[in-house]
Design a protein around this motif. Structure first.
Motif, mmCIF file in Angstrom:
data_model
loop_
_atom_site.group_PDB
_atom_site.id
_atom_site.type_symbol
_atom_site.label_atom_id
_atom_site.label_comp_id
_atom_site.label_asym_id
_atom_site.label_seq_id
_atom_site.Cartn_x
_atom_site.Cartn_y
_atom_site.Cartn_z
ATOM 1 N N LEU A 194 11.300 2.875 2.123
ATOM 2 C CA LEU A 194 11.075 1.826 1.130
ATOM 3 C C LEU A 194 10.141 2.400 0.078
ATOM 4 O O LEU A 194 9.020 2.809 0.400
ATOM 5 C CB LEU A 194 10.445 0.595 1.782
ATOM 6 C CG LEU A 194 10.135 -0.577 0.841
ATOM 7 C CD1 LEU A 194 11.420 -1.163 0.272
ATOM 8 C CD2 LEU A 194 9.339 -1.657 1.573
ATOM 9 N N TRP A 195 10.578 2.454 -1.167
ATOM 10 C CA TRP A 195 9.817 3.139 -2.200
ATOM 11 C C TRP A 195 9.861 2.370 -3.516
ATOM 12 O O TRP A 195 10.555 1.373 -3.637
ATOM 13 C CB TRP A 195 10.315 4.566 -2.390
ATOM 14 C CG TRP A 195 11.792 4.738 -2.626
ATOM 15 C CD1 TRP A 195 12.785 4.774 -1.684
ATOM 16 C CD2 TRP A 195 12.458 4.911 -3.889
ATOM 17 N NE1 TRP A 195 14.011 4.957 -2.276
ATOM 18 C CE2 TRP A 195 13.835 5.044 -3.622
ATOM 19 C CE3 TRP A 195 12.008 4.958 -5.204
ATOM 20 C CZ2 TRP A 195 14.777 5.227 -4.632
ATOM 21 C CZ3 TRP A 195 12.933 5.146 -6.219
ATOM 22 C CH2 TRP A 195 14.299 5.280 -5.909
ATOM 23 N N GLY A 196 9.102 2.871 -4.484
ATOM 24 C CA GLY A 196 8.979 2.184 -5.754
ATOM 25 C C GLY A 196 9.446 3.009 -6.935
ATOM 26 O O GLY A 196 9.259 4.222 -6.971
ATOM 27 N N PHE A 197 10.046 2.341 -7.920
ATOM 28 C CA PHE A 197 10.469 2.989 -9.167
ATOM 29 C C PHE A 197 9.246 3.160 -10.067
ATOM 30 O O PHE A 197 9.021 2.376 -10.996
ATOM 31 C CB PHE A 197 11.518 2.135 -9.881
ATOM 32 C CG PHE A 197 12.853 2.073 -9.186
ATOM 33 C CD1 PHE A 197 13.727 3.147 -9.235
ATOM 34 C CD2 PHE A 197 13.238 0.931 -8.506
ATOM 35 C CE1 PHE A 197 14.967 3.080 -8.618
ATOM 36 C CE2 PHE A 197 14.469 0.849 -7.889
ATOM 37 C CZ PHE A 197 15.348 1.922 -7.938
ATOM 38 N N HIS A 198 8.454 4.178 -9.810
ATOM 39 C CA HIS A 198 7.197 4.314 -10.543
ATOM 40 C C HIS A 198 7.375 4.836 -11.963
ATOM 41 O O HIS A 198 6.449 4.745 -12.775
ATOM 42 C CB HIS A 198 6.238 5.233 -9.774
ATOM 43 C CG HIS A 198 6.676 6.653 -9.669
ATOM 44 N ND1 HIS A 198 7.904 7.022 -9.181
ATOM 45 C CD2 HIS A 198 6.034 7.817 -9.996
ATOM 46 C CE1 HIS A 198 8.011 8.350 -9.204
ATOM 47 N NE2 HIS A 198 6.900 8.840 -9.705
ATOM 48 N N LYS A 252 0.844 -1.185 0.000
ATOM 49 C CA LYS A 252 0.000 0.000 0.000
ATOM 50 C C LYS A 252 0.884 1.243 0.000
ATOM 51 O O LYS A 252 1.854 1.321 0.760
ATOM 52 C CB LYS A 252 -0.914 -0.007 1.227
ATOM 53 C CG LYS A 252 -1.828 -1.226 1.317
ATOM 54 C CD LYS A 252 -2.708 -1.151 2.543
ATOM 55 C CE LYS A 252 -3.540 -2.420 2.700
ATOM 56 N NZ LYS A 252 -4.435 -2.637 1.548
ATOM 57 N N VAL A 253 0.551 2.199 -0.830
ATOM 58 C CA VAL A 253 1.271 3.472 -0.838
ATOM 59 C C VAL A 253 0.831 4.250 0.393
ATOM 60 O O VAL A 253 -0.337 4.616 0.523
ATOM 61 C CB VAL A 253 0.972 4.274 -2.118
ATOM 62 C CG1 VAL A 253 1.674 5.625 -2.070
ATOM 63 C CG2 VAL A 253 1.395 3.488 -3.349
ATOM 64 N N ILE A 254 1.759 4.498 1.314
ATOM 65 C CA ILE A 254 1.414 5.223 2.538
ATOM 66 C C ILE A 254 1.665 6.722 2.403
ATOM 67 O O ILE A 254 1.051 7.526 3.110
ATOM 68 C CB ILE A 254 2.167 4.669 3.753
ATOM 69 C CG1 ILE A 254 3.681 4.896 3.593
ATOM 70 C CG2 ILE A 254 1.864 3.190 3.955
ATOM 71 C CD1 ILE A 254 4.457 4.668 4.868
ATOM 72 N N ALA A 255 2.573 7.100 1.486
ATOM 73 C CA ALA A 255 2.913 8.518 1.330
ATOM 74 C C ALA A 255 3.521 8.724 -0.048
ATOM 75 O O ALA A 255 3.840 7.757 -0.753
ATOM 76 C CB ALA A 255 3.890 8.959 2.424
ATOM 77 N N ARG A 256 3.678 9.967 -0.417
ATOM 78 C CA ARG A 256 4.377 10.321 -1.649
ATOM 79 C C ARG A 256 5.398 11.407 -1.352
ATOM 80 O O ARG A 256 5.198 12.236 -0.464
ATOM 81 C CB ARG A 256 3.408 10.776 -2.739
ATOM 82 C CG ARG A 256 2.512 9.632 -3.228
ATOM 83 C CD ARG A 256 1.779 9.951 -4.500
ATOM 84 N NE ARG A 256 0.927 8.832 -4.907
ATOM 85 C CZ ARG A 256 1.332 7.825 -5.672
ATOM 86 N NH1 ARG A 256 2.566 7.809 -6.129
ATOM 87 N NH2 ARG A 256 0.517 6.837 -5.986
ATOM 88 N N MET A 257 6.476 11.344 -2.101
ATOM 89 C CA MET A 257 7.561 12.298 -1.902
ATOM 90 C C MET A 257 7.311 13.588 -2.672
ATOM 91 O O MET A 257 6.887 13.555 -3.827
ATOM 92 C CB MET A 257 8.878 11.675 -2.373
ATOM 93 C CG MET A 257 10.082 12.588 -2.267
ATOM 94 S SD MET A 257 10.463 13.012 -0.554
ATOM 95 C CE MET A 257 11.190 11.473 0.011
ATOM 96 N N PRO A 276 6.143 6.970 -4.893
ATOM 97 C CA PRO A 276 5.350 6.316 -3.860
ATOM 98 C C PRO A 276 6.238 5.730 -2.757
ATOM 99 O O PRO A 276 7.249 5.086 -3.036
ATOM 100 C CB PRO A 276 4.633 5.206 -4.631
ATOM 101 C CG PRO A 276 5.513 4.912 -5.788
ATOM 102 C CD PRO A 276 6.163 6.210 -6.159
ATOM 103 N N ILE A 277 5.837 5.977 -1.525
ATOM 104 C CA ILE A 277 6.546 5.453 -0.361
ATOM 105 C C ILE A 277 5.710 4.327 0.229
ATOM 106 O O ILE A 277 4.523 4.520 0.518
ATOM 107 C CB ILE A 277 6.768 6.552 0.700
ATOM 108 C CG1 ILE A 277 7.426 7.787 0.069
ATOM 109 C CG2 ILE A 277 7.595 6.014 1.863
ATOM 110 C CD1 ILE A 277 8.797 7.547 -0.494
ATOM 111 N N TYR A 278 6.336 3.164 0.428
ATOM 112 C CA TYR A 278 5.614 2.007 0.944
ATOM 113 C C TYR A 278 5.842 1.763 2.432
ATOM 114 O O TYR A 278 5.021 1.131 3.086
ATOM 115 C CB TYR A 278 5.998 0.754 0.159
ATOM 116 C CG TYR A 278 5.612 0.830 -1.294
ATOM 117 C CD1 TYR A 278 4.277 0.840 -1.671
ATOM 118 C CD2 TYR A 278 6.580 0.913 -2.289
ATOM 119 C CE1 TYR A 278 3.908 0.911 -3.005
ATOM 120 C CE2 TYR A 278 6.219 0.988 -3.629
ATOM 121 C CZ TYR A 278 4.890 0.987 -3.980
ATOM 122 O OH TYR A 278 4.528 1.075 -5.304
ATOM 123 N N ASP A 279 6.952 2.277 2.948
ATOM 124 C CA ASP A 279 7.198 2.092 4.379
ATOM 125 C C ASP A 279 8.282 3.051 4.843
ATOM 126 O O ASP A 279 9.105 3.530 4.046
ATOM 127 C CB ASP A 279 7.627 0.650 4.671
ATOM 128 C CG ASP A 279 7.364 0.242 6.121
ATOM 129 O OD1 ASP A 279 6.787 1.060 6.877
ATOM 130 O OD2 ASP A 279 7.729 -0.876 6.500
#
Length: 229
Positions: free
Chosen positions: A61-65, A8-13, A133-136
């Motif tokens: 912990l984030w994703g290469f969107h 789950k995306v908890i936050a965005r940078m 997107p930040i996951y944790d």
């Protein structure tokens, strides 16, 4: 049966980088860079941050969107090796992986618990695009996470930084609070490692601006600072 985990995306940078080009290759290289974590509505609970200000650094912990592919390859061409040699994907930090996840260590600069957008976490030294997107989020523990004896394989620390030539006229087009961060990003040499043409003009989106520059040897010269598109 294959185990699956829904992230789950908890936050965005929120950062000064609207595009991938120019983003530091690792976190912590440009300490002057400031960024903010903005939580998604379901996670705007101040209680979730209770105690976080006792830590100086955080793991994200984030994703290469903006760098995803349908298929993954067991080998990739690391830019550090000029893009000419293949290494195992799990021996690199390439974004093109079975799970396009990344890990960054950032410095915690401050927390605002009550704002119109919910809690905000301000950090420095981040290597993330705007909107990532930040996951944790986890605290960095120096006694557990720091390993001075660790080897660096084929990705040693950068040997030096470029000398940045930025005229006063162009520097004045950059917001005062962003100038040192911009210089730090440019000094890290945003170009792909295999590009060495001194006549080529590069363009980098930063803080709503388009910064154009050339690199000749160890000197980077800013040739234009324009309003971003």
């Amino acid at each position: 049966m294959e185990d699956k985990l829904e992230l789950k995306v908890i936050a965005r940078m929120e950062s000064d980088f609207g595009a991938k080009f120019g983003v530091p290759r690792q976190s912590g290289l440009v300490e002057e860079l400031r960024a903010t974590l903005v939580f998604e509505p379901d996670y705007r609970n101040p209680d979730a941050l209770r105690g976080i200000e006792g830590f100086s650094h955080l793991w994200l912990l984030w994703g290469f969107h903006k760098a995803r592919r349908e298929q993954w390859s067991p080998t990739v061409r690391p830019p550090r090796l000029g893009g000419n040699e293949r290494m195992g994907v799990f021996a690199t930090r390439s974004p093109f992986r079975p799970n396009p996840l990344a890990l960054s260590c950032v410095k915690l600069e401050g927390v605002e618990l009550h704002t119109p957008r919910g809690p905000l976490v301000h950090v420095s030294g981040a290597d993330l695009m705007d909107g990532t997107p930040i996951y944790d989020i986890k605290p960095y523990l120096p006694y557990a996470d720091c390993r001075p004896e660790a080897s660096e394989g084929f990705a040693p620390a950068p040997e030096g930084r470029l000398q940045v030539v930025l005229s006063r006229e162009m520097e004045e087009k950059v917001p005062p609070e962003k100038r040192e961060a911009l210089k730090g990003v440019l000094a890290c040499d945003p170009r792909p490692h295999y590009q060495k043409d001194p006549k080529r003009v590069y363009g980098m989106a930063f803080a709503g601006l388009e910064v154009k520059f050339t690199v000749d040897g160890e000197t980077l010269t800013v040739v234009a600072v324009e309003a971003g598109a």
